[in-house]
Design a protein around this motif. Structure first.
Motif, PDB file in Angstrom:
ATOM      1  N   ILE A 375      -7.428   0.179   8.848  1.00 34.10           N
ATOM      2  CA  ILE A 375      -6.763  -1.047   9.299  1.00 34.10           C
ATOM      3  C   ILE A 375      -6.521  -0.986  10.810  1.00 34.10           C
ATOM      4  O   ILE A 375      -6.694  -1.981  11.523  1.00 34.10           O
ATOM      5  CB  ILE A 375      -5.420  -1.200   8.537  1.00 34.10           C
ATOM      6  CG1 ILE A 375      -5.692  -1.509   7.062  1.00 34.10           C
ATOM      7  CG2 ILE A 375      -4.528  -2.254   9.181  1.00 34.10           C
ATOM      8  CD1 ILE A 375      -6.398  -2.799   6.765  1.00 34.10           C
ATOM      9  N   PRO A 413      -7.377  -6.030   7.937  1.00 35.56           N
ATOM     10  CA  PRO A 413      -6.255  -6.730   7.308  1.00 35.56           C
ATOM     11  C   PRO A 413      -6.578  -8.219   7.182  1.00 35.56           C
ATOM     12  O   PRO A 413      -7.401  -8.746   7.931  1.00 35.56           O
ATOM     13  CB  PRO A 413      -5.086  -6.496   8.282  1.00 35.56           C
ATOM     14  CG  PRO A 413      -5.732  -6.230   9.600  1.00 35.56           C
ATOM     15  CD  PRO A 413      -7.050  -5.566   9.290  1.00 35.56           C
ATOM     16  N   VAL A 440      -8.398  -4.531   2.545  1.00 35.12           N
ATOM     17  CA  VAL A 440      -7.294  -5.168   3.265  1.00 35.12           C
ATOM     18  C   VAL A 440      -6.077  -4.259   3.438  1.00 35.12           C
ATOM     19  O   VAL A 440      -5.082  -4.665   4.046  1.00 35.12           O
ATOM     20  CB  VAL A 440      -6.885  -6.497   2.600  1.00 35.12           C
ATOM     21  CG1 VAL A 440      -8.032  -7.498   2.684  1.00 35.12           C
ATOM     22  CG2 VAL A 440      -6.465  -6.286   1.143  1.00 35.12           C
ATOM     23  N   THR A 441      -6.149  -3.060   2.892  1.00 33.99           N
ATOM     24  CA  THR A 441      -5.150  -2.027   3.189  1.00 33.99           C
ATOM     25  C   THR A 441      -5.783  -0.669   2.925  1.00 33.99           C
ATOM     26  O   THR A 441      -6.741  -0.559   2.162  1.00 33.99           O
ATOM     27  CB  THR A 441      -3.850  -2.181   2.367  1.00 33.99           C
ATOM     28  OG1 THR A 441      -3.039  -0.998   2.540  1.00 33.99           O
ATOM     29  CG2 THR A 441      -4.124  -2.333   0.891  1.00 33.99           C
ATOM     30  N   ASP A 442      -5.221   0.372   3.556  1.00 27.30           N
ATOM     31  CA  ASP A 442      -5.759   1.729   3.400  1.00 27.30           C
ATOM     32  C   ASP A 442      -5.001   2.553   2.363  1.00 27.30           C
ATOM     33  O   ASP A 442      -5.395   3.693   2.093  1.00 27.30           O
ATOM     34  CB  ASP A 442      -5.652   2.496   4.741  1.00 27.30           C
ATOM     35  CG  ASP A 442      -6.356   1.793   5.885  1.00 27.30           C
ATOM     36  OD1 ASP A 442      -7.261   0.979   5.621  1.00 27.30           O
ATOM     37  OD2 ASP A 442      -6.001   2.063   7.055  1.00 27.30           O
ATOM     38  N   ILE A 443      -3.933   1.994   1.795  1.00 33.28           N
ATOM     39  CA  ILE A 443      -3.001   2.877   1.066  1.00 33.28           C
ATOM     40  C   ILE A 443      -3.254   2.981  -0.437  1.00 33.28           C
ATOM     41  O   ILE A 443      -2.410   3.491  -1.153  1.00 33.28           O
ATOM     42  CB  ILE A 443      -1.522   2.481   1.305  1.00 33.28           C
ATOM     43  CG1 ILE A 443      -1.192   1.137   0.654  1.00 33.28           C
ATOM     44  CG2 ILE A 443      -1.192   2.489   2.783  1.00 33.28           C
ATOM     45  CD1 ILE A 443       0.307   0.846   0.586  1.00 33.28           C
ATOM     46  N   THR A 451      -8.623  -3.341  -3.342  1.00 36.33           N
ATOM     47  CA  THR A 451      -8.247  -3.636  -1.945  1.00 36.33           C
ATOM     48  C   THR A 451      -9.415  -4.301  -1.225  1.00 36.33           C
ATOM     49  O   THR A 451      -9.216  -5.164  -0.364  1.00 36.33           O
ATOM     50  CB  THR A 451      -7.842  -2.366  -1.150  1.00 36.33           C
ATOM     51  OG1 THR A 451      -8.953  -1.474  -1.084  1.00 36.33           O
ATOM     52  CG2 THR A 451      -6.668  -1.659  -1.781  1.00 36.33           C
TER      53      THR A 451
ATOM     54  N   LEU B 493      -0.402  -3.179  -4.014  1.00 31.77           N
ATOM     55  CA  LEU B 493      -1.355  -3.182  -2.902  1.00 31.77           C
ATOM     56  C   LEU B 493      -1.544  -4.603  -2.367  1.00 31.77           C
ATOM     57  O   LEU B 493      -1.723  -4.790  -1.154  1.00 31.77           O
ATOM     58  CB  LEU B 493      -2.683  -2.515  -3.295  1.00 31.77           C
ATOM     59  CG  LEU B 493      -3.670  -3.177  -4.265  1.00 31.77           C
ATOM     60  CD1 LEU B 493      -4.598  -4.146  -3.548  1.00 31.77           C
ATOM     61  CD2 LEU B 493      -4.486  -2.127  -4.990  1.00 31.77           C
ATOM     62  N   ALA B 497      -0.746  -5.603   1.382  1.00 34.05           N
ATOM     63  CA  ALA B 497      -1.759  -6.286   2.202  1.00 34.05           C
ATOM     64  C   ALA B 497      -1.159  -7.542   2.837  1.00 34.05           C
ATOM     65  O   ALA B 497      -1.455  -7.867   3.995  1.00 34.05           O
ATOM     66  CB  ALA B 497      -2.979  -6.641   1.352  1.00 34.05           C
ATOM     67  N   LEU B 500       1.101  -6.474   5.729  1.00 25.10           N
ATOM     68  CA  LEU B 500       0.261  -6.129   6.886  1.00 25.10           C
ATOM     69  C   LEU B 500      -0.198  -7.388   7.619  1.00 25.10           C
ATOM     70  O   LEU B 500      -0.112  -7.464   8.848  1.00 25.10           O
ATOM     71  CB  LEU B 500      -1.008  -5.408   6.415  1.00 25.10           C
ATOM     72  CG  LEU B 500      -1.008  -3.907   6.211  1.00 25.10           C
ATOM     73  CD1 LEU B 500      -2.384  -3.473   5.715  1.00 25.10           C
ATOM     74  CD2 LEU B 500      -0.669  -3.176   7.498  1.00 25.10           C
ATOM     75  N   ASP B 511      -0.375   2.943   6.313  1.00 21.42           N
ATOM     76  CA  ASP B 511      -1.840   2.868   6.413  1.00 21.42           C
ATOM     77  C   ASP B 511      -2.353   3.850   7.459  1.00 21.42           C
ATOM     78  O   ASP B 511      -3.328   4.572   7.234  1.00 21.42           O
ATOM     79  CB  ASP B 511      -2.289   1.447   6.810  1.00 21.42           C
ATOM     80  CG  ASP B 511      -2.001   0.422   5.735  1.00 21.42           C
ATOM     81  OD1 ASP B 511      -0.830   0.016   5.624  1.00 21.42           O
ATOM     82  OD2 ASP B 511      -2.929   0.034   5.023  1.00 21.42           O
ATOM     83  N   LEU B 514      -2.028   7.467   6.346  1.00 20.22           N
ATOM     84  CA  LEU B 514      -3.044   7.812   5.355  1.00 20.22           C
ATOM     85  C   LEU B 514      -4.428   7.917   6.002  1.00 20.22           C
ATOM     86  O   LEU B 514      -5.205   8.829   5.703  1.00 20.22           O
ATOM     87  CB  LEU B 514      -3.059   6.792   4.210  1.00 20.22           C
ATOM     88  CG  LEU B 514      -3.915   7.220   3.011  1.00 20.22           C
ATOM     89  CD1 LEU B 514      -3.297   6.745   1.702  1.00 20.22           C
ATOM     90  CD2 LEU B 514      -5.354   6.750   3.113  1.00 20.22           C
ATOM     91  N   ARG B 518      -6.949  11.008   6.075  1.00 23.89           N
ATOM     92  CA  ARG B 518      -8.325  10.893   5.589  1.00 23.89           C
ATOM     93  C   ARG B 518      -9.298  11.428   6.633  1.00 23.89           C
ATOM     94  O   ARG B 518     -10.206  12.191   6.338  1.00 23.89           O
ATOM     95  CB  ARG B 518      -8.593   9.422   5.295  1.00 23.89           C
ATOM     96  CG  ARG B 518      -9.965   9.116   4.783  1.00 23.89           C
ATOM     97  CD  ARG B 518     -10.068   7.643   4.393  1.00 23.89           C
ATOM     98  NE  ARG B 518      -9.423   7.391   3.115  1.00 23.89           N
ATOM     99  CZ  ARG B 518      -8.981   6.192   2.717  1.00 23.89           C
ATOM    100  NH1 ARG B 518      -9.087   5.152   3.514  1.00 23.89           N
ATOM    101  NH2 ARG B 518      -8.440   6.038   1.538  1.00 23.89           N
ATOM    102  N   LEU B 529       0.172  10.040   0.131  1.00 27.00           N
ATOM    103  CA  LEU B 529       0.526   8.791   0.817  1.00 27.00           C
ATOM    104  C   LEU B 529       0.017   7.558   0.070  1.00 27.00           C
ATOM    105  O   LEU B 529       0.365   6.429   0.415  1.00 27.00           O
ATOM    106  CB  LEU B 529      -0.054   8.792   2.237  1.00 27.00           C
ATOM    107  CG  LEU B 529       0.680   9.685   3.244  1.00 27.00           C
ATOM    108  CD1 LEU B 529      -0.196   9.962   4.461  1.00 27.00           C
ATOM    109  CD2 LEU B 529       2.005   9.041   3.670  1.00 27.00           C
ATOM    110  N   SER B 530      -0.788   7.773  -0.942  1.00 28.03           N
ATOM    111  CA  SER B 530      -1.368   6.622  -1.630  1.00 28.03           C
ATOM    112  C   SER B 530      -0.392   6.041  -2.644  1.00 28.03           C
ATOM    113  O   SER B 530       0.601   6.674  -3.005  1.00 28.03           O
ATOM    114  CB  SER B 530      -2.669   7.029  -2.307  1.00 28.03           C
ATOM    115  OG  SER B 530      -2.394   7.832  -3.435  1.00 28.03           O
TER     116      SER B 530
END
Lengths: 616, 616
Positions: A375, A413, A440-443, A451, B493, B497, B500, B511, B514, B518, B529-530
């Motif tokens: 993101i 995003p 749209v998100t990394d989590i 996502t 999520l 999103a 964000l 995000d 994480l 990664r 973190l997920s």
């Protein structure tokens, strides 16, 4: 490891998709799938787009050792612009075998064509070239029939959508297809050496398409599994398949896949080239890369991802990113450029690559090697610098009548998605956009099909022509068969949601048929009309397994005693019992409502937001 | 069936969420979850919003038979506006037992409060009432601390988002919370008889919230399962839980749930009222409904879904719909109205319902009984007629300082989602919107957590304050534990999103943390973190099960030989080796690029889209 000389046993999934049958329409026998509904409903069968090839046709003889029938070969030969020639000999390094020893390899496909086709000297086989000369090819006719699917049933539907400047016709004529291809707004990937392929179009004014990635890796996977993954992914709706194999046996694996694939196959040739130099990016040369392109062109790869936009000056723009360069092809080229401190050989030799593409009709998929991997990195300078270069390259490819699509991100995003689409359309002259998600998100690793499905649906609505699937294993591991299916179905629903929102004239036909089935408790019809009838029925059976529950006029949420859908039926019956058509009933009610409202207003002294009777 | 007199054994999931610990912040000891990262990373721990209550606190003693500690009781008593009184006696019909025989029932919660609280005569317990009198309650303070989570770490982040007119502050003060509640833009559901609840806010200028539905049905489910579903859903992030039980044992089931719930509990009281009249909608009366409201108010229900907008004149507007009325509450009221040909008793007695709400501080969730049940019915006259009435009712509730949120659809194609948000904001004076999805296509039963997750993310971005989850079983069956988790994580999520995209000041912290993990191959940090560390690790282990692979600097996609993330690291190292900070490196490259571009332009004669050297 299988004995290299033994016959490779490859089991693939065959048989019709539950509740539907394969049909063939028109003079080109365009494959479609037809879902018949319960006779009691009085509804017409629903025809749906079908990517599954002969594997779902009970009348087809499937022989993985022989490959699929060559649907397009007569069309190709009739054009009189091809020649057969002695193909390039397969070298040990094509399969990652650096010596003559092929142990640890896989059996070669038994039915290899030793004499591929290519354009005769001075000729150009690309669909764009024909289109620009005003020729409507059988491929374009096939696409027109295929895309028109359902438009007959939708004739009475009012168009309803927001298409953001697309030009989706009420009816797709072969001439419309030709014009879109000629303008570069659509491509029909169709390598002359992949005659097994059923023609399909990727373009903003056609149905939104999806791609599934498969392929060996250095860590896991084998060829039988990859062929089955291809068959499995097209069963559920993949419009194209990319073979992203790395490690060994890349050449042979690809041959098995292409010969048995009714959908276009894409690759990232730099992956194989890298294997040929032992994984050392700086040892790559234009000559090795060019030889790999010829190798793959002769096998029938329909589109090449070429990361020619990763130019030397853009690479340092990624140094401050959170996730740097996450594209594998992009990072290979970045490493090469930096090691030699030279401009990318893909960029330098771009016009020569185009020459190869036009000799076989391979479409470009111009890779976004600098796409954001998080993101934080979305829509940055590196990403857009590359995009503008891809726009420049698009025009260079078009100058030789070679078909082009443009790859896009990645991780973005929601509020930055539309900018990607708008910039791509402007920079690349409306060449089809082909995006990976975006996420749209990394989590949410483990849920990145979702996502990314969110971003995919949105960017598809905004105008992206093809969506590259993401499976639940993205960022974590290699997708298995179940992951491939979940990825494909998720992207199919995202693509369909995009078609609906764009106001595709026929998209709503299936939604409406399913919703009517749902409302009327035609459970079987509801399952059969869904994207995944097996899962729908299985979920239903987990709560109400009895066969009778599939014809019962209630569902597990409310049970037999009370059901909101049942009550609505009673509302309608009530209206009918008044001996009035429901329109008249509504008119009468509306008159009553009108009077009541006027009376209410009078009592309120004009304040619409006060209770009708303040004393109450 | 359990013996009514035996102790009910309820097992719930306890223990910390993998890789994190419970912390308590500030004078109100606001619960949060803290994720510590690998020491080698040099990164600060990441704090995340925590809905899981004491169940994830290893120091807490969990006793389902006793219920949770009464966090809010001292605050309530300190206000001096409550009285204890003899509660309504539980009647057999409250549990669907029409005779005195309780066989087939469930054991009553052992710790029932026989003397509930309510407002003293002339008093109003609603948070809105306090807010409008300028009082900052401990509930508001709690919310401020809770919402500020992460904003400290985000201080240096540049705000980046499109908030569509929201007013999200950089920092949430208790005064800001008070003001939002006073204006009706946020609610803090907090029935005086649910002192176990950890205060939370639902409003456009706070984090987007999600709701999970649980509950018995006439067909399946039991109380132990429902309590565990509540605990399980808040573990994964449900901000509120709705108990939608139907069938028998509704009263006792709800008691077990509320006494053990640290999140607000919502209900649809008409469901229970309907059971009391044997499922015959036309037998419902205002008296039975009112008695049910008191029953639930005394138990501690925090918000009531009231379908008071289903007015008689709107009902026939649904007759021509594809899926009529799909809201259960809506269809109950429709049937009642049509049977009696009278205006809805909910609408007629709305101000009396409001009187009850203010005596206990129950928030309204004004139900959208006429929401569309299919793409075909989205945004129609029936739907919006009801919405305007909900706007009218909002103002009537606000006139008594009672908190309100508004329920929304349902099934809506992407291009019609924003209209829902815009009309809701305008009609309901910015009262929080609370939507079910919406589903963006009807054709994917079995995947409706995803079809709706797409719509949920979008409408959350546009301004919806709370998203009601949909599980994979929607339309097909009753969700089991796995379905509940998938539904919650999908909605979490989607909500994130939305945060964000709205430019919430702290959303990106997680995000970015994480993504850095990664990029640096800190696998454990990535899992922890997920949103669902268990699934992330499990998926990783399916491909690379060895413990060593969790610290390996490669992943299963590319294997150890080549990895794009590894190469990016080399790009950075390369930049560093130049003995220049990367900024200087970039500046040098940019200068080079600038020169090159100028030279190119000169050679091109100004045509930007021609090859730099046409002879090449």
């Amino acid at each position: 490891m299988a004995d290299i000389n033994s016959k490779l046993e490859i089991g693939v999934t065959t048989g019709p998709i539950r509740g539907s049958k394969k049909i063939h329409v028109g003079k080109n026998r365009v494959a479609m799938r037809e879902i018949s509904l319960e006779a009691s409903s009085g509804e017409l069968p629903v025809r749906v787009y079908d990517t599954s090839g002969p594997y779902t046709d009970p009348d087809a003889v499937i022989d993985i050792q022989a490959g699929l029938p060559q649907l397009r070969r007569p069309w190709q030969l009739a054009r009189g612009d091809v020649e057969e020639y002695d193909g390039r000999a397969v070298k040990p390094e094509d399969n990652g075998q650096l010596g003559p020893d092929r142990s640890g390899g896989v059996p070669a496909f038994p039915n290899v064509v030793r004499r591929p086709l290519r354009a005769r000297a001075g000729m150009n086989l690309s669909q764009m070239h024909y289109a620009r000369r005003g020729i409507i090819t059988p491929e374009m006719e096939y696409v027109a029939t295929r895309e028109n699917l359902g438009r007959e049933m939708a004739r009475d539907l009012v168009r309803d959508g927001q298409d953001w400047g697309a030009a989706i016709p009420d009816y797709v004529t072969p001439e419309f297809v030709r014009d879109e291809v000629a303008r570069g707004r659509a491509i029909i990937p169709s390598n002359v050496n992949h005659p097994e392929c059923e023609p399909m179009a990727i373009g903003r004014n056609f149905l939104v398409k999806i791609n599934a990635n498969i392929g060996n890796s250095a860590v896991a996977s084998d060829v039988a599994q990859e062929v089955e993954k291809m068959v499995w992914s097209i069963r559920w709706g993949a419009d194209t398949v990319m073979d992203l194999s790395t490690g060994r046996n890349i050449h042979d694996t690809r041959e098995w896949i292409i010969r048995n694939s009714p959908v276009p196959i894409g690759t990232v040739p730099i992956y194989q080239a890298l294997e040929k130099v032992g994984g050392v990016a700086e040892d790559l040369t234009w000559e090795i890369f060019r030889d790999t392109l010829i190798e793959q062109a002769e096998q029938g790869v329909d589109y090449f991802t070429i990361h020619a936009g990763v130019r030397l000056p853009y690479i340092p723009m990624t140094a401050r990113r959170v996730t740097g360069i996450v594209s594998r092809g992009g990072s290979i080229m970045a490493k090469w450029c930096l090691s030699h401190h030279k401009e990318s050989f893909l960029y330098e030799h771009f016009d020569e690559i185009t020459e190869i593409c036009k000799a076989y009709d391979i479409a470009y998929s111009l890779g976004d090697g600098l796409r954001p991997g998080s993101i934080a990195d979305a829509n940055d300078e590196a990403q857009f610098s590359e995009l503008y270069t891809l726009g420049e390259l698009t025009k260079r490819a078009w100058a030789q009548d070679v078909q082009v699509m443009i790859e896009g991100p990645g991780h973005v995003p929601m509020h930055k998605i539309k900018e990607n689409m708008d910039k791509q359309l402007a920079a690349c002259g409306e060449a089809p956009f082909y995006t990976l998600g975006p996420l749209v998100t990394d989590i949410a690793p483990g849920y990145d099909h979702i996502t990314s499905g969110i971003g995919a649906a949105m960017i598809g609505w905004y105008g992206t022509a093809m969506l590259c699937y993401v499976t639940p294993k993205e960022h974590l591991g290699l997708p298995d068969r179940d992951d491939v299916k979940v990825g494909v179905v998720t992207y199919k629903l995202a693509a369909h949601a995009a078609d609906l929102a764009k106001g595709h004239p026929a998209a709503k036909v299936r939604d409406d048929a399913l919703s009517r089935a749902r409302f009327e408790f035609r459970w079987r019809d509801q399952f059969n009309l869904s994207l995944d009838p097996d899962t729908a029925e299985q979920y239903h059976d987990q709560t109400l397994p009895a066969e009778g529950a599939k014809t019962a006029h209630f569902c597990s949420m409310c049970g037999p005693k009370f059901c909101s859908m049942k009550i609505t039926q009673e509302v309608r019956d009530f209206a009918a019992k008044q001996n009035q058509p429901s329109d008249a009933f509504i008119a009468a009610e509306e008159a009553e409502k009108g009077m009541e409202e006027m009376a209410g207003k009078y009592r309120q002294g004009g304040d619409l937001y006060m209770p009708a009777d303040p004393a109450e």
